[in-house]
Structures are given as C-alpha cells and as structure tokens.
Enzyme design. Structure first.
Site, PDB file in Angstrom:
ATOM      1  N   VAL A 165       1.157  -3.580   3.866  1.00 57.05           N
ATOM      2  CA  VAL A 165       1.149  -4.859   4.594  1.00 57.05           C
ATOM      3  C   VAL A 165       2.415  -5.675   4.362  1.00 57.05           C
ATOM      4  O   VAL A 165       2.623  -6.691   5.036  1.00 57.05           O
ATOM      5  CB  VAL A 165      -0.073  -5.763   4.287  1.00 57.05           C
ATOM      6  N   SER A 171       0.794  -1.241   0.000  1.00 54.64           N
ATOM      7  CA  SER A 171       0.000   0.000   0.000  1.00 54.64           C
ATOM      8  C   SER A 171       0.817   1.277   0.000  1.00 54.64           C
ATOM      9  O   SER A 171       0.244   2.360  -0.164  1.00 54.64           O
ATOM     10  CB  SER A 171      -0.958   0.014   1.181  1.00 54.64           C
ATOM     11  N   LYS A 202       0.183   3.317  -2.953  1.00 61.07           N
ATOM     12  CA  LYS A 202      -0.999   4.175  -3.103  1.00 61.07           C
ATOM     13  C   LYS A 202      -0.618   5.660  -3.152  1.00 61.07           C
ATOM     14  O   LYS A 202      -1.361   6.477  -3.682  1.00 61.07           O
ATOM     15  CB  LYS A 202      -1.988   3.910  -1.958  1.00 61.07           C
ATOM     16  N   TYR A 221      -4.132  -2.859 -10.057  1.00 67.09           N
ATOM     17  CA  TYR A 221      -3.920  -2.551  -8.626  1.00 67.09           C
ATOM     18  C   TYR A 221      -2.961  -3.561  -7.978  1.00 67.09           C
ATOM     19  O   TYR A 221      -2.036  -3.179  -7.249  1.00 67.09           O
ATOM     20  CB  TYR A 221      -5.277  -2.550  -7.915  1.00 67.09           C
ATOM     21  N   TYR A 260      -4.389   3.694   8.059  1.00 65.45           N
ATOM     22  CA  TYR A 260      -5.729   3.114   8.280  1.00 65.45           C
ATOM     23  C   TYR A 260      -6.281   3.545   9.638  1.00 65.45           C
ATOM     24  O   TYR A 260      -6.129   4.695  10.019  1.00 65.45           O
ATOM     25  CB  TYR A 260      -5.687   1.578   8.144  1.00 65.45           C
TER      26      TYR A 260
HETATM   27  N1  GLU Z   1      -2.380  -5.232  -1.791  1.00 68.01           N
HETATM   28  C1  GLU Z   1      -2.874  -5.105  -0.438  1.00 68.01           C
HETATM   29  C2  GLU Z   1      -4.361  -5.262  -0.420  1.00 68.01           C
HETATM   30  O1  GLU Z   1      -5.012  -4.689  -1.216  1.00 68.01           O
HETATM   31  C3  GLU Z   1      -2.461  -3.785   0.119  1.00 68.01           C
HETATM   32  C4  GLU Z   1      -2.925  -3.559   1.523  1.00 68.01           C
HETATM   33  C5  GLU Z   1      -1.886  -2.886   2.374  1.00 68.01           C
HETATM   34  O2  GLU Z   1      -0.692  -2.865   2.030  1.00 68.01           O
HETATM   35  O3  GLU Z   1      -2.229  -2.357   3.426  1.00 68.01           O
HETATM   36  O4  GLU Z   1      -4.934  -5.960   0.346  1.00 68.01           O
END
Ligand code: GLU
Length: 311
Positions: free
Chosen positions: A254, A61, A64, A188, A236
């Site tokens: 993650v 993430s 992003k 994605y 988050y």
């Molecule tokens: N590719 C992961 C997902 O969409 C990213 C989530 C993350 O890194 O927090 O679940």
C-alpha cells in the site's frame, strides 16, 4: 532498456490520474502522489533506473515476500499447515474467509496469512531478534547495509491497526498464533515499515530471479514457489488482473511499491504512491503493463523475433 525506462517514467509523470494514496496509516497519508520511480536489476548485474528511483518509500506488503522466505527457512513445508496457497479474491485485510476456514488464512500475502508468517519467523526469538534477522536477509539480498525501518511509520500503524489486531486475535482464537498478539503486531508493523528505494528493492528482489549470478538465499524450489504465489496472490483481489495485464509474478504494497520478477532475466521495482481500487499502485501497474508489452517479457510466452527489445 534505459530508453524504455525513461519513456515509461515520462508517461507516468504526464498521466493526470495518479490514483489515491492510502490514508488508513496516518504517517503514509501525506505522501505526495506525484512521484514515480522504476529500477531493474538484470541477471547479468546491470542496473537501470528512471524517475524517482532513488527516493525511499515504505515497502509495506512487499515485505511479505521476505517474511515468507524467512518463515520457510525456519519451518520449511510445515508452514502450509497454518496458511494456504490459494488466492482469496478478497481485499488485503478481509476477515471473511477466516471464520469459514477455521482460522487458516488463504495465502501468506493477505494480511491474515502474513501475520502467520511473521508469527512463524518470530517463534523462539524476541521481536528485536526477529526483525534483526529480517533486516539481515533484506540487506544481504540487496547487498546494502543502509536499508532500515521507519519507526514513525511502524508506530503510526500499530496505533491505528485495529483490523490487523482483529485478524491476529481471530487467528489466536483458532490456535493459529504462537506468540502474543501484541508481539506479532509489533513485529509485523515494523516489517512493513522497511524503507527502500526502487533501486534497492530491485536489487533485493534478485534472490527470486532464477539465474546463476543471483544471491542464493533460498533454494531453487522455494524461489519458484514464492514466484508462483506472487503470481496468484501478490495483488490481493487484483491478482488475476495483474497476471492478465503484466504476465509476471509481482507483489504490491500500500506504500505504492511493486516488486516484479522476470524469472531468469531480472527483478524490477516500480513505485508510485497513488493506488487503484484494489489497493495496488495505479501508475506502477500501468507502467509494468507497458514494460511487459514493450519487452515481450511474460512467464506465459517468449518474446517474438523483431518484437520486444534486445537486452
Ligand atoms: N501494513 C499494511 C497493512 O497491514 C500492509 C498492507 C499492504 O501493503 O497491502 O495494512
């Protein structure tokens, strides 16, 4: 700075509680939790690192942030008609608010919002072209053409990403998805599967450091806004806790990576695969807390004379 990073890396290695590696993406489940790296790219061009700073990891993430920069480059402020700018207070893959808020995700850093930004920079291109654009952006930011995506990780997530598919279908049902769900998910998951070392990620993060010698990939205003969103939404439902403990904008993934920006000073990347209860790197968060304490760096104040290190 070098002494501080070495001390932080040593403290992390000595900590027996490394958190829990994410297991919902099978390809990431087997990663050794006993790894820790940290790197800092300073505004004046110096780079310092310690621990496993040259071991590549899945940025997940953290991507992003780059995706948002690309989407803003594509459509500018129009993006805010499709995604909000408020913390969600919920986990990264929650679907709860989407129903109440008519398919407009709370922010671009939760999964639902990131699917919208991916859909935005994908618009009018093939997934291959869009991912090429993303890689070009990241490589230009880091000044490193060796940065790549891990195909196995992407495929592993596509094969098991039922929640993300659900989120995308839900967005589509509200008319907030332009490309097909399969195309958006394919793009994605590849975007999340970009691999970088801490050193590369710190260098890539320089475009968000407000300083004259940094790569000028986005305007000053966008840089500040992306930093603001990292501060309020980058971790988050643990975003408030990270702001409280570290006091600098950060985006976690993650895979255990965190990119932290000290405006005007530096971009910092820290990585340790074990996660805390919010899904953010446990040792990475603790390391950044110690780093902020020792340097006195915070967007909420200035280091006091005699406290913090002189860099
Ligand atoms: N590719 C992961 C997902 O969409 C990213 C989530 C993350 O890194 O927090 O679940």
């Amino acid at each position: 700075m070098q002494d501080l990073l070495s001390e932080i890396a040593e403290a992390a290695s000595a900590n027996p509680d490394k958190g829990k590696v994410a297991s919902y993406i099978p390809e990431l489940a087997g990663i050794d939790p006993d790894q820790f790296g940290i790197a800092i790219a300073m505004a004046d061009g110096r780079v310092f690192s310690a621990g496993d700073a040259d071991v590549p990891f899945s940025i997940q993430s953290v991507s992003k942030v780059f995706a948002l920069a690309l989407a803003l480059g594509r459509v500018g402020d129009e993006i805010w008609q499709r995604v909000g700018r408020e913390p969600s207070g919920l986990s990264f893959d929650s679907i709860l608010l989407l129903e109440r808020e008519n398919g407009i995700p709370r922010n671009p850093f939760i999964n639902a919002g990131a699917l919208v930004t991916t859909d935005t920079y994908l618009s009018g291109s093939s997934p291959r072209e869009a991912l090429g654009e993303l890689l070009r952006f990241v490589r230009a930011a880091a000044d490193d053409d060796s940065i790549h995506m891990n195909e196995k990780v992407a495929k592993s997530e596509i094969a098991t990403g039922h929640r993300n598919f659900s989120l995308a279908h839900y967005l589509a049902s509200h008319g907030n998805m332009r490309a097909s769900v399969d195309k958006v998910l394919g793009t994605y998951c590849h975007q999340c599967a970009v691999e970088m070392t801490c050193r590369q990620l710190a260098l890539a993060g320089r475009f968000l450091v407000d300083a004259p010698a940094m790569p000028g990939l986005v305007s000053i205003e966008r840089r500040r806004r992306i930093n603001a969103l990292m501060m309020t939404c980058g971790h988050y439902d643990g975003s408030g806790d990270f702001a409280f403990r570290v006091g600098m904008p950060g985006k976690s993934g993650v895979g255990g990576g965190i990119l932290v920006i000290s405006p005007g000073r530096a971009a910092i990347a820290v990585w340790s695969p074990g996660l805390n209860r919010y899904g953010n790197s446990k040792l990475g968060t603790e390391a950044m807390e110690l780093f902020a304490h020792r340097t006195g760096w915070s967007v909420f104040g200035v280091p006091h004379p005699g406290r913090g290190i002189d860099v």
